[in-house]
Write a protein that holds these residues in place. Structure first.
Motif, PDB file in Angstrom:
ATOM      1  N   ARG A 383      19.036  45.491  22.252  1.00  0.00           N
ATOM      2  CA  ARG A 383      20.363  45.817  22.796  1.00  0.00           C
ATOM      3  C   ARG A 383      21.308  46.118  21.641  1.00  0.00           C
ATOM      4  NH1 ARG A 383      23.678  41.999  27.147  1.00  0.00           N
ATOM      5  NH2 ARG A 383      25.284  43.511  27.728  1.00  0.00           N
ATOM      6  N   ASP A 384      22.185  47.096  21.853  1.00  0.00           N
ATOM      7  CA  ASP A 384      23.175  47.455  20.826  1.00  0.00           C
ATOM      8  C   ASP A 384      24.313  48.189  21.521  1.00  0.00           C
ATOM      9  OD1 ASP A 384      24.626  48.153  18.630  1.00  0.00           O
ATOM     10  OD2 ASP A 384      23.004  49.197  17.583  1.00  0.00           O
ATOM     11  N   GLU A 385      25.471  47.567  21.568  1.00  0.00           N
ATOM     12  CA  GLU A 385      26.604  48.204  22.248  1.00  0.00           C
ATOM     13  C   GLU A 385      27.921  47.741  21.624  1.00  0.00           C
ATOM     14  OE1 GLU A 385      25.497  46.556  26.042  1.00  0.00           O
ATOM     15  OE2 GLU A 385      27.358  45.382  26.161  1.00  0.00           O
ATOM     16  N   ILE A 386      28.916  48.574  21.768  1.00  0.00           N
ATOM     17  CA  ILE A 386      30.270  48.252  21.342  1.00  0.00           C
ATOM     18  C   ILE A 386      31.114  48.062  22.605  1.00  0.00           C
ATOM     19  CG2 ILE A 386      32.315  49.019  20.100  1.00  0.00           C
ATOM     20  CD1 ILE A 386      29.984  48.414  18.265  1.00  0.00           C
ATOM     21  N   ASP A 387      31.649  46.878  22.773  1.00  0.00           N
ATOM     22  CA  ASP A 387      32.485  46.567  23.928  1.00  0.00           C
ATOM     23  C   ASP A 387      33.922  46.386  23.473  1.00  0.00           C
ATOM     24  OD1 ASP A 387      30.284  46.562  25.619  1.00  0.00           O
ATOM     25  OD2 ASP A 387      29.888  44.430  25.307  1.00  0.00           O
ATOM     26  N   ARG A 388      34.830  47.048  24.175  1.00  0.00           N
ATOM     27  CA  ARG A 388      36.247  46.916  23.858  1.00  0.00           C
ATOM     28  C   ARG A 388      37.014  46.545  25.125  1.00  0.00           C
ATOM     29  NH1 ARG A 388      34.647  51.793  21.426  1.00  0.00           N
ATOM     30  NH2 ARG A 388      34.713  51.809  19.141  1.00  0.00           N
ATOM     31  N   VAL A 389      37.968  45.671  24.970  1.00  0.00           N
ATOM     32  CA  VAL A 389      38.854  45.330  26.083  1.00  0.00           C
ATOM     33  C   VAL A 389      40.237  45.061  25.501  1.00  0.00           C
ATOM     34  CG1 VAL A 389      38.155  42.885  25.986  1.00  0.00           C
ATOM     35  CG2 VAL A 389      39.239  43.795  28.048  1.00  0.00           C
ATOM     36  N   PHE A 390      41.261  45.595  26.170  1.00  0.00           N
ATOM     37  CA  PHE A 390      42.621  45.277  25.752  1.00  0.00           C
ATOM     38  C   PHE A 390      43.492  45.114  26.979  1.00  0.00           C
ATOM     39  CE2 PHE A 390      42.992  49.908  26.163  1.00  0.00           C
ATOM     40  CZ  PHE A 390      44.247  50.058  26.737  1.00  0.00           C
ATOM     41  N   ASP A 391      44.579  44.350  26.793  1.00  0.00           N
ATOM     42  CA  ASP A 391      45.572  44.216  27.864  1.00  0.00           C
ATOM     43  C   ASP A 391      46.948  44.566  27.314  1.00  0.00           C
ATOM     44  OD1 ASP A 391      46.782  41.903  26.624  1.00  0.00           O
ATOM     45  OD2 ASP A 391      45.322  40.616  27.598  1.00  0.00           O
ATOM     46  N   PHE A 392      47.777  45.046  28.193  1.00  0.00           N
ATOM     47  CA  PHE A 392      49.185  45.306  27.872  1.00  0.00           C
ATOM     48  C   PHE A 392      50.007  44.788  29.045  1.00  0.00           C
ATOM     49  CE2 PHE A 392      52.967  48.175  27.869  1.00  0.00           C
ATOM     50  CZ  PHE A 392      53.557  47.627  26.731  1.00  0.00           C
ATOM     51  N   ASP A 393      50.788  43.759  28.781  1.00  0.00           N
ATOM     52  CA  ASP A 393      51.519  43.059  29.836  1.00  0.00           C
ATOM     53  C   ASP A 393      53.013  43.077  29.558  1.00  0.00           C
ATOM     54  OD1 ASP A 393      48.912  42.442  30.434  1.00  0.00           O
ATOM     55  OD2 ASP A 393      49.300  40.336  30.872  1.00  0.00           O
ATOM     56  N   GLN A 394      53.790  43.092  30.640  1.00  0.00           N
ATOM     57  CA  GLN A 394      55.240  42.949  30.561  1.00  0.00           C
ATOM     58  C   GLN A 394      55.629  41.797  31.493  1.00  0.00           C
ATOM     59  OE1 GLN A 394      54.256  46.217  32.290  1.00  0.00           O
ATOM     60  NE2 GLN A 394      53.182  46.470  30.348  1.00  0.00           N
ATOM     61  N   TYR A 395      56.537  40.960  31.050  1.00  0.00           N
ATOM     62  CA  TYR A 395      56.900  39.797  31.856  1.00  0.00           C
ATOM     63  C   TYR A 395      58.385  39.480  31.716  1.00  0.00           C
ATOM     64  CZ  TYR A 395      56.529  37.340  27.363  1.00  0.00           C
ATOM     65  OH  TYR A 395      56.688  36.955  26.057  1.00  0.00           O
ATOM     66  N   ALA A 396      58.910  38.817  32.731  1.00  0.00           N
ATOM     67  CA  ALA A 396      60.298  38.346  32.721  1.00  0.00           C
ATOM     68  C   ALA A 396      60.375  37.088  33.572  1.00  0.00           C
ATOM     69  CB  ALA A 396      61.242  39.413  33.269  1.00  0.00           C
ATOM     70  N   GLN A 397      61.245  36.188  33.197  1.00  0.00           N
ATOM     71  CA  GLN A 397      61.452  34.970  33.976  1.00  0.00           C
ATOM     72  C   GLN A 397      62.874  34.472  33.776  1.00  0.00           C
ATOM     73  OE1 GLN A 397      58.377  32.721  31.575  1.00  0.00           O
ATOM     74  NE2 GLN A 397      59.916  31.095  31.757  1.00  0.00           N
ATOM     75  N   ALA A 398      63.347  33.728  34.759  1.00  0.00           N
ATOM     76  CA  ALA A 398      64.725  33.233  34.719  1.00  0.00           C
ATOM     77  C   ALA A 398      64.779  31.824  35.292  1.00  0.00           C
ATOM     78  CB  ALA A 398      65.651  34.149  35.507  1.00  0.00           C
ATOM     79  N   THR A 399      65.689  31.024  34.736  1.00  0.00           N
ATOM     80  CA  THR A 399      65.957  29.672  35.235  1.00  0.00           C
ATOM     81  C   THR A 399      67.457  29.551  35.438  1.00  0.00           C
ATOM     82  OG1 THR A 399      64.089  28.811  33.956  1.00  0.00           O
ATOM     83  CG2 THR A 399      65.685  27.212  34.789  1.00  0.00           C
ATOM     84  N   TRP A 400      67.872  29.114  36.626  1.00  0.00           N
ATOM     85  CA  TRP A 400      69.297  29.042  36.946  1.00  0.00           C
ATOM     86  C   TRP A 400      69.576  27.729  37.659  1.00  0.00           C
ATOM     87  CZ3 TRP A 400      72.211  32.504  40.994  1.00  0.00           C
ATOM     88  CH2 TRP A 400      73.600  32.385  40.790  1.00  0.00           C
ATOM     89  N   ARG A 401      70.431  26.940  37.064  1.00  0.00           N
ATOM     90  CA  ARG A 401      70.854  25.692  37.704  1.00  0.00           C
ATOM     91  C   ARG A 401      72.027  26.030  38.621  1.00  0.00           C
ATOM     92  NH1 ARG A 401      70.945  19.728  34.931  1.00  0.00           N
ATOM     93  NH2 ARG A 401      71.622  18.540  36.769  1.00  0.00           N
TER      94      ARG A 401
END
Length: 704
Positions: A383-401
């Motif tokens: 067996r001989d293979e090149i495996d590539r994986v990438f992620d690109f994420d965007q996130y936002a969060q808020a806390t309000w009392r």
């Protein structure tokens, strides 16, 4: 042995809460500030299930993450006594399907991912000797970390101390266990440092299970000025030739739990791994309202593993990838986050937004595990293979009392995960398996916390999560055809949780949480042929349960920690699966309602410790695990158990020297139990025995 029902533990917790008048005058517990939800708050004020463990249990080796996690409800962390495989960790049943490595939960060390973009993670480089704390986030808010976040575990290295300290530790005991470490931490002008070197070795409880591990970790902080800080994190680990004893059948376990499968010695099954990683973190306070945090990292990891696939299987199957796995990994990425804090409508408000990118480049090779009549050596390439994986994420969060007694918290994350495989081994009977696929998901979460009283907070939350198959799971197609299994779909879940957090005094914390997670397209085994495992999607599954915990001082110098989890995890729709090695197509029905393997029905932990900062130390603890099925049919089961440990020691504190001497006995009753299971093992060797009675002695020295 079945665990006691939840009501017994709840009664014990309530009795402890009612009987702690003597603790009212004791010094308060150190305040705990957590960052697992990207907010610097006490876990008591966060509408989510989150725990922070700052010190290891008494008298332990403290080389396996399972030692730090055993007191946290909802977390199953098993030391497999097999250092050729990683610690088994699952959270509320997520990640239980993994036979090696850690899947389904996100892992971080000092903010740097230890989980690859495809969802496969490992913790062998976690250096506990230099760690300040381990944080565990459970439930819906885990989705803010993207792919495969059924829960989040983060390790944080301690900052440098003032005055500087040198620490030395040594411990040894049964089965040839030995641990030594040296640690230096301090502050020199604008620079703080924490540098650690650790050595661990064992001859193993079972035959053919010896291992050695060398690790190093360094955290260097540079306070550029009052508003800016730069932190460099370096770590490395080397595990040369860790022997793999494999699992046992139930009959083998009962005959001799210390034995190994014959093929383990025949093929000398073993694994070597080494990893080097560097991360750089930049923190800046822009003004009183705005701050910026930027992190970048890069690492390399190589793994060579010798498996027990028979020669006949490798030679008969032209497309077989062989019995030796050779992986070379280069990985890296970054995260940039902006945080804004101000008042909105006169109430405190915090908002954070960021982007994350992670990339893995893996060179996967396979070889025969024989040359002629010689077994357990590297042979011809398969067996001989090149495996590539990438992620690109965007996130936002808020806390309000939003009011004095009410806090709202919400967030959103969008994830894109891309897989590409380039097959470099194409031969007759082994066609081109190249291909690519992309997955994406948007995962919202929302929570609310009500301060019903100063000593009681009630919270509820909801969210969606998703998990892509890993490269290990898309490696082969269930129909045996060419190409990777890109027909597998990501699992998506809807999660809900309601909880109560109690803090009747500044020396006591307790809580109860009820949760449910419904998943679509759960991943499960389809076939096992010639060492290949293929996977399929199951329409629906469910995980639900209740957690309870207590941590507090019962009286002066008397500390109790207790936790209990009852967990129901089951497939909600029927499907077909394989039950024997060589099964080429799913042919055995699994009924709806069958338990998900690897998930115990219940588990509990309790530890009672006596001792102040110095002087005599003594403790007793119990670790209990309910019955656990090992295959999708539910026909193979590891019985439940309860094991007891005793610890004792003396702490000397004389001027600049602090010396902690300790001794420990585990499994006092010397019971033979199954410590972990290998889910859906194709040969029926599901069970990994836990050690009988073991002894440990050691000393840790600190010089200021």
């Amino acid at each position: 042995m079945q665990l006691p029902p939840a009501r017994l533990l709840a009664g014990a917790i309530l009795a402890a809460l009612a009987g702690t008048a003597a603790a009212q005058q004791a010094e308060p517990l150190a305040p705990v500030v957590v960052t697992a939800t990207r907010t610097a708050q006490s876990p008591y004020d966060i509408p989510a299930a989150i725990d922070s463990v700052r010190t290891p249990p008494d008298g332990t080796l403290d080389v396996n993450l399972s030692e730090r996690l055993q007191s946290i409800p909802g977390v199953t962390a098993r030391d497999r006594q097999n250092y050729a495989q990683d610690t088994q960790i699952s959270i509320r049943g997520f990640g239980a399907r993994s036979t090696f490595g850690i899947r389904g939960i996100r892992l971080y060390t000092d903010g740097i991912p230890a989980t690859m973009p495809d969802g496969q993670g490992q913790v062998t480089h976690f250096n506990l000797d230099s760690a300040e704390r381990v944080e565990v986030l459970r439930g819906p808010f885990s989705a803010l970390y993207g792919n495969a976040s059924g829960g989040v575990i983060q390790l944080f290295t301690a900052d440098g101390t003032e005055p500087p300290e040198l620490r030395f530790g040594i411990a040894g005991g049964s089965n040839g266990v030995f641990r030594s470490s040296v640690n230096a931490r301090g502050v020199e002008g604008p620079v703080d440092y924490n540098v650690d070197l650790s050595h661990f070795r064992t001859s193993g409880y079972r035959d053919h299970s010896a291992a050695r591990r060398e690790s190093g970790n360094a955290k260097l902080g540079w306070k550029i000025d009052d508003d800016r800080k730069l932190t460099l994190v370096l770590n490395a680990v080397d595990i040369p030739g860790a022997q793999d004893p494999l699992g046992l059948t139930k009959a083998q376990f009962h005959a001799d739990p210390r034995q190994v499968a014959t093929v383990a010695e025949t093929y000398n099954t073993r694994k070597s791994a080494d990893q080097q990683q560097a991360g750089l973190i930049y923190d800046q306070r822009i003004d009183n309202r705005n701050s910026l945090r930027v992190m970048g990292y890069y690492g390399q990891r190589t793994v060579t593993q010798y498996l027990s696939i028979p020669v006949a299987t490798q030679t008969a199957q032209r497309g077989n990838s062989g019995g030796v796995v050779d992986l070379g990994n280069a990985y890296g990425g970054g995260d940039a986050r902006w945080t804004w804090r101000d008042d909105v409508l006169g109430r405190p408000f915090e908002f954070a937004a960021g982007v994350a990118y992670d990339n893995q480049h893996q060179h996967r090779e396979g070889y025969n595990n024989f040359v002629g009549a010689t077994l357990g050596v590297r042979g011809d390439k398969r067996r001989d293979e090149i495996d590539r994986v990438f992620d690109f994420d965007q996130y936002a969060q808020a806390t309000w009392r939003v009011a004095q007694d009410w806090t709202l918290m919400g967030g959103l994350r969008h994830s894109d995960v891309h897989f590409t495989s380039d097959d470099r081994y194409i031969a007759p009977g082994n066609p081109d398996d190249s291909g690519s696929e992309a997955y994406s998901a948007t995962t919202p979460v929302f929570g609310v916390l009500w301060r019903a009283a100063p000593w009681a907070h009630v919270y509820a939350n909801w969210g969606r999560g998703f998990e892509t198959p890993t490269f290990s799971e898309i490696g082969y197609r269930a129909d045996g055809g060419a190409g990777l299994a890109f027909d597998l779909r990501p699992s998506k879940s809807e999660n809900m949780e309601v909880g109560l957090k109690l803090q009747p005094t500044d020396r006591i914390n307790a809580g109860v949480a009820v949760f449910r997670a419904d998943s679509d397209n759960e991943l499960a085994v389809a076939t096992n042929v010639g060492g290949r495992t293929t996977y399929q999607n199951i329409a629906r599954s469910r995980r639900q349960g209740i957690e309870a915990s207590f941590d507090g001082e019962l009286a002066n110098a008397l500390h109790l920690v207790a936790s209990y989890t009852h967990l129901q995890a089951s497939f909600r729709t029927p499907f077909l699966t394989c039950v024997a090695a060589g099964c080429a197509a799913p042919d055995t029905p699994v009924a709806a309602g069958t338990r998900i393997p690897g998930v115990p029905r219940a588990m509990g932990y309790a530890a009672l410790k006596y001792g102040a900062e110095t002087g005599v130390q003594a403790g007793i603890d119990m670790n209990a695990m309910g019955a656990t099925t090992a295959n999708d049919l539910g026909t193979a089961t590891a019985p439940g158990y309860a094991l007891f440990g005793l610890s004792g020691g003396y702490v000397f504190d004389n001027g600049p020297w602090r010396i902690n001497t300790f001794a420990r006995v585990d499994n006092v009753a010397d019971r033979h139990v199954i410590g972990s299971v290998i889910v859906n093992d194709g040969n029926g060797r599901y069970f990994e025995p836990a050690p009988g009675r073991t002894f440990l002695v050691g000393v840790d020295v600190r010089w200021r």
